[in-house]
Design an enzyme around this catalytic site. Structure first.
Site, short mmCIF file in Angstrom:
data_model
loop_
_atom_site.label_atom_id
_atom_site.label_comp_id
_atom_site.label_asym_id
_atom_site.label_seq_id
_atom_site.Cartn_x
_atom_site.Cartn_y
_atom_site.Cartn_z
N PHE A 33 0.42 -1.48 0.04
CA PHE A 33 0.18 0.37 0.05
C PHE A 33 0.36 1.09 0.06
O PHE A 33 1.66 1.52 0.79
CB PHE A 33 -0.82 -0.19 0.90
N CYS A 39 -6.02 15.34 -0.26
CA CYS A 39 -7.18 15.30 -0.49
C CYS A 39 -8.02 16.95 -0.52
O CYS A 39 -7.77 17.77 -0.47
CB CYS A 39 -8.54 14.79 0.33
N CYS A 60 -18.42 13.28 3.44
CA CYS A 60 -16.96 12.48 4.16
C CYS A 60 -16.45 12.78 5.12
O CYS A 60 -15.30 12.89 6.16
CB CYS A 60 -16.56 11.91 3.16
N CYS A 64 -14.52 10.91 7.41
CA CYS A 64 -13.95 10.43 7.88
C CYS A 64 -12.53 10.25 8.78
O CYS A 64 -12.42 10.98 9.53
CB CYS A 64 -12.77 10.98 6.21
N ASP A 65 -11.79 8.69 8.49
CA ASP A 65 -10.61 8.60 10.07
C ASP A 65 -9.33 8.20 9.73
O ASP A 65 -8.27 8.27 10.20
CB ASP A 65 -11.07 7.52 10.90
N THR A 66 -9.14 8.81 8.00
CA THR A 66 -7.67 8.50 7.38
C THR A 66 -6.66 9.46 7.38
O THR A 66 -7.23 10.57 7.47
CB THR A 66 -7.98 8.04 5.51
N GLU A 124 -7.88 3.67 -5.17
CA GLU A 124 -9.33 4.09 -4.73
C GLU A 124 -8.81 5.26 -4.57
O GLU A 124 -8.03 6.54 -4.40
CB GLU A 124 -8.64 3.14 -3.40
N HIS A 234 -9.95 -6.72 7.00
CA HIS A 234 -8.42 -5.65 7.23
C HIS A 234 -8.66 -5.62 9.04
O HIS A 234 -8.08 -6.06 9.79
CB HIS A 234 -7.59 -4.56 6.20
#
Length: 240
Positions: A33, A39, A60, A64-66, A124, A234
């Site tokens: 990855f 973003c 989002c 969003c937790d990224t 993605e 995952h």
């Protein structure tokens, strides 16, 4: 005679790691990855969630937790990044470029470098950046696109510019299939045993609305069997 010096593009990368793909058709497959920084719908910082949701019209930013912020990131040239990915992944030839929004960074030069290093490239994306804009090669006079494209849209379908995708993932309850019927027609169909394989996924939001979203996904899939419920394997396997 002046010598023109061409600077290599550098790509701002948050992290590179070896893991298993957790979602979609390739769930369970070993992968390298690459998380790109940034973003176009949310800054990545908690104090801008409401501001960015209002600015972009996307929901989002609110959940969003990224972590795709620039802190702790590193800049690589295309060849340096391919080398780092090979170092981290060993014999793994499947890579996933994600973000944030990876098409803010991924271009024809990086696609070419990763292909030369032996990688099958999946991305993605949120669908707001066209491939022709991101991955057109002036050198080769053609599009050098990733091999596999997963789109998880975060804006209304009329605002999506991605030309095609292989998998569509809608995060419920905010992004409902009834609002993406036209966009779903942009899917490239892949043949399995001479039958088209629709890869349309319903992803329950993993937060306070998980139970509600999961039931919504199950109910919709049972009534519309071209759709599938996405399971984040995952998280079940406890891998990053």
């Amino acid at each position: 005679m002046d010598v023109k010096i061409v600077k290599e593009t550098k790509y701002r990368v948050k992290s590179v790691w070896k893991t298993l793909q957790g979602e979609g058709l390739f769930a369970g497959r070993p992968a390298v990855f690459v998380r790109m920084v940034g973003c176009n719908l949310w800054s990545g910082y908690a104090d801008t969630r409401e501001r960015d949701a209002a600015r972009t019209g996307a929901s989002c930013p609110m959940w969003c937790d990224t972590d795709f912020t620039k802190e702790g990131s590193k800049a690589y040239t295309a060849s340096e990044l391919a080398k780092e990915m090979r170092s981290k992944g060993g014999d793994i030839n499947f890579c996933v470029v994600t973000g944030g929004e990876p098409l803010l960074h991924l271009d024809a030069a990086l696609v070419e470098a990763l292909h030369q290093a032996g990688f099958f490239i999946a991305i993605e994306t949120n669908g707001t950046v066209p491939l022709q804009e991101a991955c057109w090669s002036e050198t080769h006079g053609k599009l050098l696109a990733p091999d596999w494209i997963v789109c998880s849209p975060k804006l209304p379908q009329e605002e999506l510019t991605l030309e095609y995708f292989d998998e569509l993932k809608l995060v419920l309850p905010d992004y409902h299939p009834k609002n993406y019927q036209a966009f779903a027609q942009r899917q490239r169909y892949n043949e399995v045993q001479n039958n088209p394989l629709p890869l349309l996924w319903l992803q329950p939001e993993d937060g306070t609305r998980l139970q509600e979203a999961t039931q919504m996904a199950i109910n919709y899939a049972l009534d519309n069997p071209e759709w599938r419920v996405s399971v984040q394997t995952h998280k079940i396997l406890n891998v990053e």
